[in-house]
Each structure stands twice: as C-alpha cells, then as structure tokens.
Design an enzyme around this catalytic site. Structure first.
Site, PDB file in Angstrom:
ATOM      1  CD  GLU A 353      -2.755  -1.337   2.410  1.00  0.00           C
ATOM      2  OE1 GLU A 353      -3.927  -1.737   2.291  1.00  0.00           O
ATOM      3  OE2 GLU A 353      -2.239  -1.086   3.522  1.00  0.00           O
TER       4      GLU A 353
HETATM    5  C1  TNX Z   1      -4.456  -4.164   4.662  1.00  0.00           C
HETATM    6  S1  TNX Z   1      -2.724  -6.511   4.393  1.00  0.00           S
HETATM    7  C2  TNX Z   1      -3.200  -3.880   5.165  1.00  0.00           C
HETATM    8  C3  TNX Z   1      -3.062  -3.391   6.531  1.00  0.00           C
HETATM    9  C4  TNX Z   1      -4.387  -3.261   7.222  1.00  0.00           C
HETATM   10  C5  TNX Z   1      -5.251  -4.428   6.858  1.00  0.00           C
HETATM   11  C6  TNX Z   1      -6.548  -4.460   7.599  1.00  0.00           C
HETATM   12  C7  TNX Z   1      -1.677  -5.440   4.243  1.00  0.00           C
HETATM   13  C8  TNX Z   1      -0.385  -5.871   3.790  1.00  0.00           C
HETATM   14  N1  TNX Z   1      -2.022  -4.169   4.510  1.00  0.00           N
HETATM   15  O1  TNX Z   1      -2.383  -2.167   6.536  1.00  0.00           O
HETATM   16  O2  TNX Z   1      -4.163  -3.232   8.594  1.00  0.00           O
HETATM   17  O3  TNX Z   1      -5.508  -4.387   5.485  1.00  0.00           O
HETATM   18  O4  TNX Z   1      -7.227  -5.642   7.347  1.00  0.00           O
END
Ligand code: TNX
Length: 555
Positions: A353
């Site tokens: 992300e």
């Molecule tokens: C996605 S999974 C994210 C996290 C959040 C999560 C909540 C991932 C690698 N990144 O930053 O906490 O969703 O479900």
C-alpha cells in the site's frame, strides 16, 4: 468423527457414599477413602481417541489394548541432551499444575518409558524431518521419539491434547489421566506456519505477546511475524535513530498512549519464542505505512515537514522519500539493528500500500532494500506488492489477495525464483469479523467464519504457482479494532487451529466435518485454561464451561 464430551473437572465430586470403617478413622484415612470414592465417581475412563488431535497428524494407528494411565509417581526421562531435557522440563511444567504430581525429570543414555514418559532424541529418526516425531502409547508408558528437540516439542503438544481437558487446569483436579493406546507418526506439510500480530495499530505488552506465543506453540505454528511499525506507531527501539520509538512510539489508533519494546523486551520475546520452537519474523514496513517515522524524523518526509501524528485507520498516504540518500541511511541503520537482535533468518520489509510511490521509483526502492537485507545475511520477506521488483536470492513474497488467486505478477515473480507465504485476505485474515454481528474486526475482505478459514488449500490457492513454491501459510491479525489480549484471543480462537491444520496436515486429512468435531474438544481446554475464544455456532462445543473465577469467553 465425534468427540466424547469431556465432563468438566470438579475438585470434590464425591457422588457415591464413602463407607466408613467401624473404628474412628484418622483424617488421612478419611481423605484417602474420599479420594478413592471421588475417582470412582468420575466418568469411566474415556480416553480421547488417538486421532482427536489438531492439527491432524500424518498417520494414526490406534491400539485399544494400549491405553495407559499416568501414575502419581511417574518420571519423565529424556536423552542426555540439554535441548531434550528442556522439552522434558516443559512437559513436566505442563502436567504438574493439574495433576499435582511431582513428575521429576531425569536423563538416560537410552530413555525407556518404565510406567512414565520417555523423550528420545534419536538420529535414526531423522527421516521424520526437522520437525517430525513419533509418539508411542503402550501399557508401559509413553515414548516420544524425534531427530530434533523441535520434533520432541511438537510430540509433547500432541501428548497434551490426548489427555483429558482438565489437564489445562491451573490447580490440581481429581481425574484419571488416561491416554489412548497406539502410535502417531507425524511431520508438517509446509515448513513455514505463521501468525502475524500487528503491535503498531495498538501496542501490546510483552506479557501479552508471550501468551500469544503459547497459543501458537499448542498448534505447532512455528513463526511469529511482528508488524512492528506503521503510521500509528513505531514499536522497536533503534539506538541510531532514538526518536523513532521515543516520539514515533507514543501514539496508537484511537489516541491511546502506545508504547514500544526496548531491545531487552524484544530479546525477551525472541528467546521466549525460541524456547517454544517459534521463530520471530520482524517487519519494518517500507516505504509506506511510515507516518510515525516521519513524525519523529521529518528529514525522511518527501517535503521535509513533520506530519501530524496519526491515530486513524486509513492507509496509503505516507512514505519515506525514495529520492533522498538519507532515507537509505535510515533503512540500513534500522535493518542492521533489527537484524542484530533477531537470530531467525527472516527480515520482513513490508512494501504494501505505498500508493504514492509508483512504478520504477517503487521497484528501485524495493531492489535497494532487498540488497541491504541480503548484505545483512538475512532472507527478505515482503508483501506481494514486491513482486515486480528484481529477484534476490531466497526472496519470499507474502500473498494477501482476496480474489480467486489469479495474480500473474506474483506467478511471474515465482517463476523468477520467489517463494510464497499464503495469507488470503478472505480466508486467513483473522482481523476479519466472523459474522456481521461480531463486535470487533473489519470486513473489507469478507466475513471469515471457521469454515471459511479452514476450507481452502494453501498449496493450490495462487494460480500458476506450484505447491513446491509455497513455503507455507500465515494468519495475520491486524489490530485497528483489537485493543486487549482477550480480544486477540477472541479473534485467534477458534480460527488459528484451522490455519495451523492447513499448514501442518497432509491434504489427504482435510475434512471439514472431522475438523469441526476435533476442534470442539478444544473449547473446554481453553475455558479451563482461562483463554478467551469465540463460541462459533458452527462448532459443536461439548458443554458450557463454568469454572468459577474464569474469564468470560467473549470480550
Ligand atoms: C491491509 S494486508 C493492510 C493493513 C491493514 C489491513 C486491515 C496489508 C499488507 N495491509 O495495513 O491493517 O488491510 O485488514
């Protein structure tokens, strides 16, 4: 398969009348008679079935003529090896509170059960692999055989599950400690079985993390991934950049005080985990999810201005400046210090992300950081967003997609040499709600009830990735909505054993109805041990646990 409901232990179940001798008996005689009567009044010895183990063992050969009852004077004898003796002492510590037996530990060149328990480290058992074991229960006692202390430790976890649920009691209970006769031969399907705990969104005390390690060890999960840094908090002390924890650690989701682990705290977690054959995988999430670091060191921010501390739950807005050499000093220093504290082979660099670091800037950043990890002698792990970057020896991608597993970018990275840890959001994310009315948790990846967590195959989930490229499976617990140990346990249990079984058991044992029935027997165990769990309606829990003074099963 069905589980015999285990009656919950009561300390004084003197149901049948005690016949008193004609002469006035002394107190000790009375006590002995009462104890005998209590024992007889207990349910007949209904040992667990040998196959009632989670995760399901590779091979089970019951022998109904081989049942054995642990006597009060039993001795635990182990091979004369410090690691084997340590497992023997752990076994004794597991059994002493509920049985009240002394269970002394001794060593021997060739340990034999002799109406007790023998833990045998035997190089000829090397065929069972680095984690495998063999468990023999006969009328003369129990023998656990393995090529490694890790194998013995896993064998001990199986042994524990074959005793009545009352073995989880922290205080002595009157019970017949009978084990079902036969032989189990066991070894894992995948070498990597993990749980991730997000200590960044909410901070959890060392003691809480140690208790989570205990839960992993029960189910033969051998990795604890700690998500140590995120926008809302930096949780690990770094001597060369002290404000990371001192400033960046002072926040968390919802505005609470946050916190961080000193190096001594972190070492304590690592060594407690190692004693339970669990390897810690530290994650420093880069280049995104870094708001807490930018608050502490604005020089790392793209505009060199400190952002306000962040205590919300959005993602994808923060990043360290990939065009500034100072950023790479920061990354090298942090990873060097974390690597020095971490005996395990893995360093997780996040990579998810980072919406504002795109294309070649992103892959260029990742490739430099992968190289830094390799130069530290560690194996790099990252979320599957790392896939387009160039390969580096041993590289592991953690796949957290939510669809049907189609992902050509990841499949291509695997063709270039990457291995996968599989953590599908809609199957393995233990921060997802069980049902619409679950009081905590998220639902962006779907609802994950126990069957959803169980009914998939990590070896065949990501399209065009052979199971030989799958290192294993991991269940992440993100903690935006999770604020206490009881809430952690509520989200982990009973789904953690489902993921554990996917990682450990041969595919041929996969069977929802059998799993559901085996899992049901664990409710009384958790209740007796004072562990919170979700009473999932899909599971035929045997009885409502009512142990006085026990913590409630729901948060
Ligand atoms: C996605 S999974 C994210 C996290 C959040 C999560 C909540 C991932 C690698 N990144 O930053 O906490 O969703 O479900």
């Amino acid at each position: 398969m069905s589980t015999t409901p285990s009656p919950l232990p009561t300390a004084t179940p003197a149901a049948s009348p005690v016949s008193l001798p004609a002469v006035e008996p002394d107190a000790a005689t009375l006590a002995r008679a009462a104890e005998r009567a209590a024992r007889e009044a207990l349910a007949p010895p209904a040992p667990h079935r040998l196959a009632d183990v989670v995760p399901a063992p590779r091979q089970v050969q019951p022998d109904p003529t081989g049942d054995w009852t642990l006597p009060a004077e039993a001795v635990i004898v182990a091979s004369a090896d410090p690691a084997a003796l340590a497992v023997a002492e752990q076994l004794a510590e597991l059994l002493r509170p509920a049985t009240g037996y002394p269970l002394p530990v001794t060593d021997a060149a060739a340990p034999a059960p002799a109406d007790g328990i023998a833990l045998v480290l035997d190089q000829t058992a090397a065929a069972l692999g680095p984690e495998g074991y063999r468990l023999d229960i006969t009328t003369t006692g129990v023998r656990v055989t393995a090529g490694t202390a890790t194998g013995l430790f896993h064998g001990v976890q199986t042994l524990r599950q074959l005793l009545p649920a009352a073995i989880e009691s922290p205080v002595p209970v009157t019970e017949r400690w009978t084990l079902p006769g036969g032989t189990i031969t066991d070894a894992p399907r995948f070498p990597y079985r993990g749980v991730m705990l997000d200590v960044a969104r909410h901070f959890f005390a060392v003691e809480d993390v140690l208790r989570v390690v205990d839960h992993l060890a029960r189910y033969k999960i051998n990795h604890l991934h700690l998500h140590l840094t995120d926008d809302q908090g930096w949780r690990i002390a770094v001597d060369s950049w002290p404000a990371l924890s001192a400033v960046g650690g002072a926040t968390e989701v919802g505005g609470g005080p946050g916190g961080h682990y000193t190096k001594a705290d972190y070492r304590r977690i690592v060594s407690y985990a190692a004693d339970r054959h669990v390897t810690v995988v530290p994650e420093i999430d880069l280049p995104g999810h870094t708001n807490a670091a930018l608050v502490a060191y604005p020089e790392l921010a793209p505009d060199k201005v400190a952002p306000p501390p962040y205590t919300g739950t959005e993602v994808g807005f923060s990043y360290v400046d990939p065009t500034d050499e100072r950023t790479y000093d920061f990354v090298s220093d942090v990873l060097r210090e974390v690597a020095a504290l971490t005996p395990g082979p893995w360093l997780h660099i996040g990579g998810d992300e980072a919406f504002k670091v795109k294309g070649e800037v992103y892959t260029g950043f990742v490739e430099r950081v992968q190289r830094i990890v390799a130069d530290l002698g560690k194996t790099v792990v990252g979320w599957h967003q790392l896939a387009p970057a160039g390969h580096v020896d041993g590289r592991v991608l953690q796949w957290w997609g939510t669809g049907d597993g189609a992902d050509q970018v990841t499949a291509d990275a695997v063709r270039r040499g990457a291995r996968l840890i599989v953590s599908p959001g809609n199957r393995a994310y233990l921060d997802m709600k069980y049902a619409p009315d679950t009081p905590i948790g998220l639902d962006w990846a779907g609802l994950v009830d126990v069957r959803t967590a169980y009914d998939w195959d990590p070896g065949a989930h990501v399209a065009d990735v052979p199971d030989t490229a799958v290192l294993g499976v991991e269940a992440p617990l993100w903690t935006e909505t999770v604020t206490s140990l009881a809430e952690i346990e509520f989200m982990l249990l009973p789904r953690l054993p489902a993921i554990a079984e996917l990682g450990w058991s041969p595919r041929a044992t996969h069977d929802w109805s059998g799993f559901r029935d085996r899992l049901a027997g664990h409710g009384p165990r958790w209740a007796t041990a004072g562990i919170a769990f979700h009473r999932a309606p899909e599971i035929p829990w045997p009885v409502a646990p009512t142990i006085p003074g026990q913590r409630p099963a729901t948060p």
